[in-house]
Scaffold this motif. Structure first.
Motif, PDB file in Angstrom:
ATOM      1  N   PHE A   1       0.814  -1.219   0.000  1.00 49.21           N
ATOM      2  CA  PHE A   1       0.000   0.000   0.000  1.00 49.21           C
ATOM      3  C   PHE A   1       0.847   1.269   0.000  1.00 49.21           C
ATOM      4  CE2 PHE A   1      -3.213  -2.881   2.231  1.00 49.21           C
ATOM      5  CZ  PHE A   1      -3.742  -3.281   1.023  1.00 49.21           C
ATOM      6  N   LYS A   2       2.100   1.126   0.357  1.00 46.79           N
ATOM      7  CA  LYS A   2       2.994   2.267   0.171  1.00 46.79           C
ATOM      8  C   LYS A   2       3.124   2.556  -1.327  1.00 46.79           C
ATOM      9  CE  LYS A   2       7.712   3.925   0.767  1.00 46.79           C
ATOM     10  NZ  LYS A   2       9.082   3.627   1.203  1.00 46.79           N
ATOM     11  N   ALA A   3       3.196   1.490  -2.104  1.00 51.84           N
ATOM     12  CA  ALA A   3       3.324   1.649  -3.555  1.00 51.84           C
ATOM     13  C   ALA A   3       1.999   2.041  -4.200  1.00 51.84           C
ATOM     14  CB  ALA A   3       3.846   0.351  -4.177  1.00 51.84           C
ATOM     15  N   GLN A   4       0.887   1.604  -3.629  1.00 51.42           N
ATOM     16  CA  GLN A   4      -0.435   1.884  -4.209  1.00 51.42           C
ATOM     17  C   GLN A   4      -1.405   2.274  -3.094  1.00 51.42           C
ATOM     18  OE1 GLN A   4      -1.578  -1.116  -7.305  1.00 51.42           O
ATOM     19  NE2 GLN A   4       0.225  -2.233  -6.631  1.00 51.42           N
ATOM     20  N   PRO A   5      -1.259   3.486  -2.587  1.00 47.98           N
ATOM     21  CA  PRO A   5      -1.971   3.884  -1.361  1.00 47.98           C
ATOM     22  C   PRO A   5      -3.483   3.984  -1.517  1.00 47.98           C
ATOM     23  CG  PRO A   5      -0.251   5.476  -1.980  1.00 47.98           C
ATOM     24  CD  PRO A   5      -0.466   4.580  -3.141  1.00 47.98           C
ATOM     25  N   ASN A   6      -3.952   4.097  -2.756  1.00 49.84           N
ATOM     26  CA  ASN A   6      -5.393   4.295  -2.940  1.00 49.84           C
ATOM     27  C   ASN A   6      -6.188   3.003  -2.961  1.00 49.84           C
ATOM     28  OD1 ASN A   6      -5.314   7.152  -3.162  1.00 49.84           O
ATOM     29  ND2 ASN A   6      -4.526   6.932  -5.245  1.00 49.84           N
ATOM     30  N   ILE A   7      -5.482   1.887  -3.045  1.00 50.61           N
ATOM     31  CA  ILE A   7      -6.172   0.618  -3.233  1.00 50.61           C
ATOM     32  C   ILE A   7      -7.161   0.272  -2.114  1.00 50.61           C
ATOM     33  CG2 ILE A   7      -5.789  -1.888  -3.192  1.00 50.61           C
ATOM     34  CD1 ILE A   7      -3.701  -1.615  -5.199  1.00 50.61           C
ATOM     35  N   PRO A   8      -6.802   0.394  -0.850  1.00 49.33           N
ATOM     36  CA  PRO A   8      -7.757  -0.029   0.187  1.00 49.33           C
ATOM     37  C   PRO A   8      -9.075   0.725   0.127  1.00 49.33           C
ATOM     38  CG  PRO A   8      -5.568   0.246   1.137  1.00 49.33           C
ATOM     39  CD  PRO A   8      -5.493   0.780  -0.258  1.00 49.33           C
ATOM     40  N   LEU A   9      -9.017   2.031   0.054  1.00 43.66           N
ATOM     41  CA  LEU A   9     -10.255   2.811  -0.002  1.00 43.66           C
ATOM     42  C   LEU A   9     -11.029   2.503  -1.275  1.00 43.66           C
ATOM     43  CD1 LEU A   9     -11.964   4.864   1.431  1.00 43.66           C
ATOM     44  CD2 LEU A   9     -10.659   6.684   0.359  1.00 43.66           C
ATOM     45  N   PHE A  10     -10.312   2.368  -2.372  1.00 44.99           N
ATOM     46  CA  PHE A  10     -10.952   2.022  -3.645  1.00 44.99           C
ATOM     47  C   PHE A  10     -11.744   0.731  -3.549  1.00 44.99           C
ATOM     48  CE2 PHE A  10     -10.223  -0.560  -7.580  1.00 44.99           C
ATOM     49  CZ  PHE A  10     -11.191   0.049  -8.358  1.00 44.99           C
ATOM     50  N   VAL A  11     -11.081  -0.306  -3.072  1.00 50.34           N
ATOM     51  CA  VAL A  11     -11.730  -1.623  -2.993  1.00 50.34           C
ATOM     52  C   VAL A  11     -12.943  -1.584  -2.068  1.00 50.34           C
ATOM     53  CG1 VAL A  11     -11.462  -4.003  -2.201  1.00 50.34           C
ATOM     54  CG2 VAL A  11      -9.673  -2.938  -3.591  1.00 50.34           C
ATOM     55  N   LEU A  12     -12.768  -1.002  -0.897  1.00 47.65           N
ATOM     56  CA  LEU A  12     -13.866  -1.006   0.070  1.00 47.65           C
ATOM     57  C   LEU A  12     -15.021  -0.101  -0.381  1.00 47.65           C
ATOM     58  CD1 LEU A  12     -11.716  -1.025   3.314  1.00 47.65           C
ATOM     59  CD2 LEU A  12     -13.051  -2.913   2.373  1.00 47.65           C
ATOM     60  N   SER A  13     -14.700   0.971  -1.073  1.00 47.78           N
ATOM     61  CA  SER A  13     -15.761   1.824  -1.607  1.00 47.78           C
ATOM     62  C   SER A  13     -16.593   1.080  -2.642  1.00 47.78           C
ATOM     63  CB  SER A  13     -15.174   3.079  -2.261  1.00 47.78           C
ATOM     64  OG  SER A  13     -14.653   3.942  -1.292  1.00 47.78           O
ATOM     65  N   GLU A  14     -15.908   0.479  -3.601  1.00 48.96           N
ATOM     66  CA  GLU A  14     -16.630  -0.223  -4.663  1.00 48.96           C
ATOM     67  C   GLU A  14     -17.383  -1.420  -4.108  1.00 48.96           C
ATOM     68  OE1 GLU A  14     -16.910   1.058  -7.587  1.00 48.96           O
ATOM     69  OE2 GLU A  14     -15.461   2.645  -7.229  1.00 48.96           O
TER      70      GLU A  14
END
Lengths: 205, 205
Positions: free
Chosen positions: B101-114
């Motif tokens: 997530f350091k490399a792709q910090p937006n992934i957690p919020l993205f996944v949980l939002s969708e």
DNA sequence: AATCGATTTAAACAAATGATTAAATCAAAA
DNA sequence: TTTTGATTTAATCATTTGTTTAAATCGATT
């Protein structure tokens, strides 16, 4: 027992629209929310929305502002009570926020999503920042963590343990094979458990 | 030191589009992402997107599927290693996910939002569910929590402590007056701290 | 060089969506 | 009852946006 989280009544048309907007915005986010959805949810004509609030954007601003205020209002007294221990404050916070989000489970994800995708809207965040950093609560955290670790870790842990399950609830319900009632029960358990865990964490600090 | 998180190269036009889509989707979410944004980000003509992927929806499905697989791939081996202790697995998980997530910090919020706004897209979640529930890791958790509390609490705590700061990073950067570099440093600290905290939590269980 | 399929582009289409307008309705004041 | 301003509605507008089309370009094969 469970505290009543007040829901704003919608007697006036204006409140009907605002409550419908709150529901649709928090469920779908700003971008995916259509003004027609909101109008239908409110049981009013689409043009009324613009008659009362000028635009989708302005309506959103109002809903978001009121949502953010809930956070501060719910906590300001607890934060600044000089007569309670750190753990007592933690207990009160966990209790209050879990009660708040039980009534409005979409709020955490909604706020954090919009905060990332539309950071401009959040000059109001400064309010929360000030309230926290100048609070008796924060001074107690600094005392506990003194020198050794960044007090922000404590804040992250507390909010994370409390709020994260609401953010991830679809995933957790799936993994744990739970319906909403069972999920709520799990969150009730956490009201007691989180302060114990925080206590244990403090001892390592 | 820091592990390299592989970034898919975009030699082919197809990969250029896919990488651009990943970037725009994770930043803005499905609803707010415009196909024209993705095309521009990829440096290609808008029609090419549909030529290669038929529709925005199909492109999204592919990006989301690959994103979800990252979670499983990153963990499957750790989960099922019968020769490591629970805490050793926790250390590995925290290390791997914070690096990811350091490399792709937006992934957690993205996944949980969708996941909330478009739950239909997540039959694939079942994969994660199965991997977790049948893992050696999960059996170790059950052993620790035996009878006393729902093992899901353990999972929530671990993921929450690790992932929540990424989800709330705009808020936390504001409160802590940090830039991205300082935030990353804070997350590096958590690699060591979270396993200690989990250890302390286990003792209360 | 000619051909043929894959790739890329510019342009346009069609549906969705935020917003506006002008007229109708309602409720209270005169 | 009439009038007046606020409220509500149906219809429409203008823009955005996902998608398609038809033509142009490119690259390899013959």
């Amino acid at each position: 027992m469970a505290k009543k989280v007040p829901v704003i009544e919608d007697h006036s048309t204006e409140d009907k629209i605002k409550n419908a907007a709150r529901k649709v915005f928090t469920q779908k986010g700003f971008a995916a929310a259509r003004t027609r959805d909101i109008a239908e949810e409110a049981g009013i004509n689409l043009a009324l929305l613009n008659y009362y609030f000028r635009s989708k954007e302005k309506l959103f601003d109002i809903v978001m502002k009121e949502t953010m205020q809930q956070f501060v209002v719910a906590m300001k007294d607890v934060f600044n009570n000089e007569n309670t221990s750190l753990i007592e404050k933690v207990e009160a916070m966990v209790e209050n926020y879990i009660a708040l989000f039980k009534a409005q489970p979409n709020i955490p994800l909604f706020v954090l999503s919009e905060m990332r995708t539309r950071p401009d809207k959040f000059a109001s965040t400064i309010g929360i920042k000030e309230v926290l950093l100048t609070s008796h609560f924060f001074r107690q955290i600094v005392q506990v963590t003194k020198g050794r670790i960044n007090p922000l870790h404590f804040v992250i842990n507390l909010i994370g343990l409390t709020v994260f399950p609401f953010i991830a609830s679809p995933l957790l319900k799936n993994i744990g094979d739970m319906d909403s009632t069972q999920f709520d029960a799990l969150m009730q358990e956490r009201k007691k458990l989180i302060p114990e865990w925080i206590q244990a964490i403090i001892k390592t600090m």
